[in-house]
Design a protein around this motif. Structure first.
Motif, PDB file in Angstrom:
ATOM      1  N   TYR A 145       4.007   8.517 -10.793  1.00  0.00           N
ATOM      2  CA  TYR A 145       2.614   7.752 -12.050  1.00  0.00           C
ATOM      3  C   TYR A 145       2.890   9.207 -13.038  1.00  0.00           C
ATOM      4  N   PRO A 146       2.843   8.747 -14.202  1.00  0.00           N
ATOM      5  CA  PRO A 146       3.197   9.697 -14.908  1.00  0.00           C
ATOM      6  C   PRO A 146       2.492  10.641 -15.563  1.00  0.00           C
ATOM      7  N   GLU A 147       2.319  12.425 -15.395  1.00  0.00           N
ATOM      8  CA  GLU A 147       1.337  13.153 -16.004  1.00  0.00           C
ATOM      9  C   GLU A 147       0.453  12.994 -16.144  1.00  0.00           C
ATOM     10  N   GLY A 148       0.525  11.927 -17.808  1.00  0.00           N
ATOM     11  CA  GLY A 148      -0.792  11.889 -19.178  1.00  0.00           C
ATOM     12  C   GLY A 148      -1.806  10.884 -18.155  1.00  0.00           C
ATOM     13  N   ASN A 149      -0.858   9.935 -17.412  1.00  0.00           N
ATOM     14  CA  ASN A 149      -1.907   8.552 -17.661  1.00  0.00           C
ATOM     15  C   ASN A 149      -2.070   8.598 -15.843  1.00  0.00           C
ATOM     16  N   LYS A 150      -3.748   9.603 -15.911  1.00  0.00           N
ATOM     17  CA  LYS A 150      -4.844   9.657 -14.630  1.00  0.00           C
ATOM     18  C   LYS A 150      -4.942   9.155 -14.384  1.00  0.00           C
ATOM     19  N   ASP A 151      -5.497   7.315 -14.352  1.00  0.00           N
ATOM     20  CA  ASP A 151      -5.733   6.204 -14.170  1.00  0.00           C
ATOM     21  C   ASP A 151      -4.981   5.607 -13.573  1.00  0.00           C
ATOM     22  N   ALA A 152      -3.433   6.073 -13.685  1.00  0.00           N
ATOM     23  CA  ALA A 152      -2.414   4.769 -12.965  1.00  0.00           C
ATOM     24  C   ALA A 152      -2.858   4.591 -11.861  1.00  0.00           C
ATOM     25  N   PHE A 153      -3.162   5.944 -11.099  1.00  0.00           N
ATOM     26  CA  PHE A 153      -2.848   5.850  -9.631  1.00  0.00           C
ATOM     27  C   PHE A 153      -3.624   4.621  -9.325  1.00  0.00           C
ATOM     28  N   ALA A 154      -5.189   5.265  -9.686  1.00  0.00           N
ATOM     29  CA  ALA A 154      -6.561   4.072  -9.255  1.00  0.00           C
ATOM     30  C   ALA A 154      -6.441   2.997  -9.819  1.00  0.00           C
ATOM     31  N   ASP A 155      -5.700   2.573 -11.000  1.00  0.00           N
ATOM     32  CA  ASP A 155      -5.714   1.553 -11.316  1.00  0.00           C
ATOM     33  C   ASP A 155      -4.686   0.834 -10.278  1.00  0.00           C
TER      34      ASP A 155
ATOM     35  N   ARG B 235      -1.122  -7.983  -8.555  1.00  0.00           N
ATOM     36  CA  ARG B 235       0.596  -7.113  -8.749  1.00  0.00           C
ATOM     37  C   ARG B 235       0.355  -6.005  -9.942  1.00  0.00           C
ATOM     38  N   VAL B 236       1.114  -4.839  -8.825  1.00  0.00           N
ATOM     39  CA  VAL B 236       1.021  -3.653  -9.316  1.00  0.00           C
ATOM     40  C   VAL B 236       1.926  -2.667  -9.713  1.00  0.00           C
ATOM     41  N   VAL B 237       1.260  -1.846 -11.119  1.00  0.00           N
ATOM     42  CA  VAL B 237       2.510  -1.564 -11.852  1.00  0.00           C
ATOM     43  C   VAL B 237       3.376  -0.370 -11.464  1.00  0.00           C
ATOM     44  N   GLY B 238       2.884   0.727 -10.398  1.00  0.00           N
ATOM     45  CA  GLY B 238       3.618   1.936 -10.549  1.00  0.00           C
ATOM     46  C   GLY B 238       5.040   1.723  -9.462  1.00  0.00           C
ATOM     47  N   GLY B 239       5.896   1.641  -9.890  1.00  0.00           N
ATOM     48  CA  GLY B 239       7.478   2.035  -9.980  1.00  0.00           C
ATOM     49  C   GLY B 239       8.057   2.836  -8.733  1.00  0.00           C
ATOM     50  N   GLY B 240       9.547   3.108  -8.275  1.00  0.00           N
ATOM     51  CA  GLY B 240       9.662   3.721  -7.376  1.00  0.00           C
ATOM     52  C   GLY B 240      10.297   4.778  -8.713  1.00  0.00           C
TER      53      GLY B 240
ATOM     54  N   LEU C 175       0.617  -1.289  -0.055  1.00  0.00           N
ATOM     55  CA  LEU C 175       0.389  -0.226  -0.155  1.00  0.00           C
ATOM     56  C   LEU C 175       0.893   1.576  -0.240  1.00  0.00           C
ATOM     57  N   VAL C 176       1.877   1.296   0.925  1.00  0.00           N
ATOM     58  CA  VAL C 176       2.702   2.246   1.141  1.00  0.00           C
ATOM     59  C   VAL C 176       3.395   2.895  -0.369  1.00  0.00           C
ATOM     60  N   GLU C 177       3.767   1.335  -1.164  1.00  0.00           N
ATOM     61  CA  GLU C 177       4.424   1.781  -2.031  1.00  0.00           C
ATOM     62  C   GLU C 177       3.541   1.916  -3.383  1.00  0.00           C
ATOM     63  N   ILE C 178       2.283   1.858  -3.212  1.00  0.00           N
ATOM     64  CA  ILE C 178       1.346   2.521  -4.137  1.00  0.00           C
ATOM     65  C   ILE C 178       1.663   3.614  -4.188  1.00  0.00           C
ATOM     66  N   LEU C 179       1.117   4.263  -2.808  1.00  0.00           N
ATOM     67  CA  LEU C 179       1.042   5.585  -2.337  1.00  0.00           C
ATOM     68  C   LEU C 179       1.973   6.763  -2.397  1.00  0.00           C
ATOM     69  N   SER C 180       3.538   5.831  -3.105  1.00  0.00           N
ATOM     70  CA  SER C 180       4.139   7.047  -3.373  1.00  0.00           C
ATOM     71  C   SER C 180       5.066   6.836  -4.227  1.00  0.00           C
ATOM     72  N   ALA C 181       4.798   5.598  -4.837  1.00  0.00           N
ATOM     73  CA  ALA C 181       4.654   5.546  -6.852  1.00  0.00           C
ATOM     74  C   ALA C 181       4.183   6.934  -7.588  1.00  0.00           C
TER      75      ALA C 181
END
Length: 181
Positions: free
Chosen positions: A116-126, A136-141, A108-114
């Motif tokens: 996310y690209p500016e153009g993809n507004k849905d990445a965080f919600a996804d 598995r989550v996509v957002g990276g460090g 959860l912390v990794e998702i909240l801190s990852a």
């Protein structure tokens, strides 16, 4: 606004630790002592409220997290504020169940801190939906360049040395090119 209940204070402490952990995860490598200690503090604070009051369920409002109509964590204008992360993704309730495993808290912390690209507004919600579904989550460090920049910022003595080495590498590359001609 009246006095905050003991349960409200514990919830505020837990979410304050979670917010601090997210900020540290954005600034430092995840195995850095600041990140490790902050995550341990968050896990301990969540355990304390779970032992004394059960599951932690809050409402997410524009200006903060509310527990039984008590403001337990006020929102602020910084990009790392938990309230903004949830509120602007149209998440209006948050439940942290009793006995959340430490690896789930880490994810959860990794998702909240990852980042996310500016153009993809849905990445965080996804990623949040994937997390809730146990996928598995996509957002990276942070990128390698950003990690290097953060490392040099923390160790200011090394920054001039790194600039000198980069300059010498550039001069030798140019000089080697002329010598090769």
């Amino acid at each position: 606004m009246g006095a905050v209940s003991e349960r409200g204070k514990l919830a505020g402490v837990a979410f304050g630790h979670l917010q601090r952990t997210v900020r540290f995860y954005r600034l430092y490598p995840h195995d850095h002592p600041f990140c490790v200690d902050a995550k341990a503090d968050t896990y301990q604070a969540l355990g304390e409220i779970h032992r004394e009051h059960g599951a932690l369920e809050v409402e997410v409002g524009f200006d903060g997290f509310y527990l039984d109509e008590e403001l337990v964590l006020a929102g602020d204008d910084t990009s790392g504020a938990l309230v903004g992360l949830f509120y602007y993704e149209a998440i209006r309730e948050l439940l942290i169940d009793i006995g959340i495993p430490e690896d789930e808290l880490t994810r959860l912390v990794e998702i909240l801190s990852a980042p996310y690209p500016e153009g993809n507004k849905d990445a965080f919600a996804d990623d949040l939906e994937r997390f809730l579904a146990g996928q598995r989550v996509v957002g990276g460090g942070p990128s390698a360049f950003k990690r290097l920049r953060m490392s040099l910022r923390r160790r200011r003595v090394l920054a001039p040395l790194a600039a000198l080495l980069a300059g010498l590498a550039g001069v030798s590359a140019v000089g080697g090119g002329y010598a090769f001609m």
